[in-house]
Write a protein that holds these residues in place. Sequence first.
Motif, PDB file in Angstrom:
ATOM      1  N   GLY A  31       5.766  -5.674  30.700  1.00  0.00           N
ATOM      2  CA  GLY A  31       5.823  -5.496  32.138  1.00  0.00           C
ATOM      3  C   GLY A  31       6.131  -4.089  32.580  1.00  0.00           C
ATOM      4  O   GLY A  31       6.405  -3.199  31.772  1.00  0.00           O
ATOM      5  N   TYR A  32       6.110  -3.932  33.907  1.00  0.00           N
ATOM      6  CA  TYR A  32       6.251  -2.624  34.526  1.00  0.00           C
ATOM      7  C   TYR A  32       6.871  -2.800  35.911  1.00  0.00           C
ATOM      8  O   TYR A  32       6.566  -3.769  36.611  1.00  0.00           O
ATOM      9  N   ALA A  33       7.729  -1.861  36.306  1.00  0.00           N
ATOM     10  CA  ALA A  33       8.311  -1.882  37.648  1.00  0.00           C
ATOM     11  C   ALA A  33       8.584  -0.456  38.108  1.00  0.00           C
ATOM     12  O   ALA A  33       8.697   0.460  37.291  1.00  0.00           O
ATOM     13  N   THR A  34       8.689  -0.298  39.425  1.00  0.00           N
ATOM     14  CA  THR A  34       9.033   0.990  40.016  1.00  0.00           C
ATOM     15  C   THR A  34      10.095   0.761  41.078  1.00  0.00           C
ATOM     16  O   THR A  34      10.025  -0.204  41.851  1.00  0.00           O
ATOM     17  N   PHE A  35      11.080   1.678  41.114  1.00  0.00           N
ATOM     18  CA  PHE A  35      12.175   1.599  42.072  1.00  0.00           C
ATOM     19  C   PHE A  35      12.294   2.931  42.793  1.00  0.00           C
ATOM     20  O   PHE A  35      12.377   3.978  42.157  1.00  0.00           O
ATOM     21  N   ASP A  36      12.328   2.903  44.135  1.00  0.00           N
ATOM     22  CA  ASP A  36      12.438   4.104  44.968  1.00  0.00           C
ATOM     23  C   ASP A  36      13.869   4.258  45.486  1.00  0.00           C
ATOM     24  O   ASP A  36      14.511   3.271  45.853  1.00  0.00           O
ATOM     25  N   TRP A  37      14.326   5.500  45.543  1.00  0.00           N
ATOM     26  CA  TRP A  37      15.638   5.796  46.120  1.00  0.00           C
ATOM     27  C   TRP A  37      15.566   5.677  47.627  1.00  0.00           C
ATOM     28  O   TRP A  37      14.702   6.257  48.282  1.00  0.00           O
ATOM     29  N   ASP A  38      16.478   4.898  48.203  1.00  0.00           N
ATOM     30  CA  ASP A  38      16.607   4.748  49.650  1.00  0.00           C
ATOM     31  C   ASP A  38      17.907   5.422  50.058  1.00  0.00           C
ATOM     32  O   ASP A  38      18.996   4.863  49.889  1.00  0.00           O
ATOM     33  N   GLU A  39      17.776   6.645  50.541  1.00  0.00           N
ATOM     34  CA  GLU A  39      18.963   7.439  50.869  1.00  0.00           C
ATOM     35  C   GLU A  39      19.801   6.781  51.955  1.00  0.00           C
ATOM     36  O   GLU A  39      21.029   6.836  51.923  1.00  0.00           O
ATOM     37  N   ALA A  40      19.168   6.146  52.916  1.00  0.00           N
ATOM     38  CA  ALA A  40      19.902   5.518  54.018  1.00  0.00           C
ATOM     39  C   ALA A  40      20.842   4.420  53.518  1.00  0.00           C
ATOM     40  O   ALA A  40      21.951   4.262  54.038  1.00  0.00           O
ATOM     41  N   ASN A  41      20.411   3.666  52.522  1.00  0.00           N
ATOM     42  CA  ASN A  41      21.232   2.572  51.995  1.00  0.00           C
ATOM     43  C   ASN A  41      21.980   2.952  50.725  1.00  0.00           C
ATOM     44  O   ASN A  41      22.814   2.187  50.251  1.00  0.00           O
ATOM     45  N   GLY A  42      21.638   4.088  50.125  1.00  0.00           N
ATOM     46  CA  GLY A  42      22.301   4.534  48.904  1.00  0.00           C
ATOM     47  C   GLY A  42      21.994   3.676  47.695  1.00  0.00           C
ATOM     48  O   GLY A  42      22.842   3.514  46.824  1.00  0.00           O
ATOM     49  N   THR A  43      20.769   3.130  47.671  1.00  0.00           N
ATOM     50  CA  THR A  43      20.372   2.265  46.558  1.00  0.00           C
ATOM     51  C   THR A  43      18.926   2.545  46.147  1.00  0.00           C
ATOM     52  O   THR A  43      18.152   3.126  46.905  1.00  0.00           O
ATOM     53  N   PHE A  44      18.602   2.096  44.955  1.00  0.00           N
ATOM     54  CA  PHE A  44      17.209   2.095  44.520  1.00  0.00           C
ATOM     55  C   PHE A  44      16.621   0.729  44.874  1.00  0.00           C
ATOM     56  O   PHE A  44      17.210  -0.304  44.545  1.00  0.00           O
TER      57      PHE A  44
END
Length: 81
Positions: A31-44
């Motif tokens: 499998g494969y996944a991608t996670f983006d940084w969300d600066e507003a929430n401080g999470t990926f």
Amino acid sequence: MPEIFNLYGFSFFFWSKEHEPIHVHVEGADGYATFDWDEANGTFNQRECYNIKAGDLRKIKKAIADRKQDIFDKWNEYFNK
């Protein structure tokens, strides 16, 4: 492709010609996944996920949260030389 770390049989990495926002790719045998940084929430946040079991996905999300500083450090080291 710079690898950030390897855990649970998954490689956590980014491509050498990446774009903002900071994000991490995760790839394993099936499998494969991608996670983006969300600066507003401080999470990926998960952007995409293909063929990763729910239990493995929980482990991946925890690893990314626990090692987010490693991800930032490696990104900045590589792209902000």
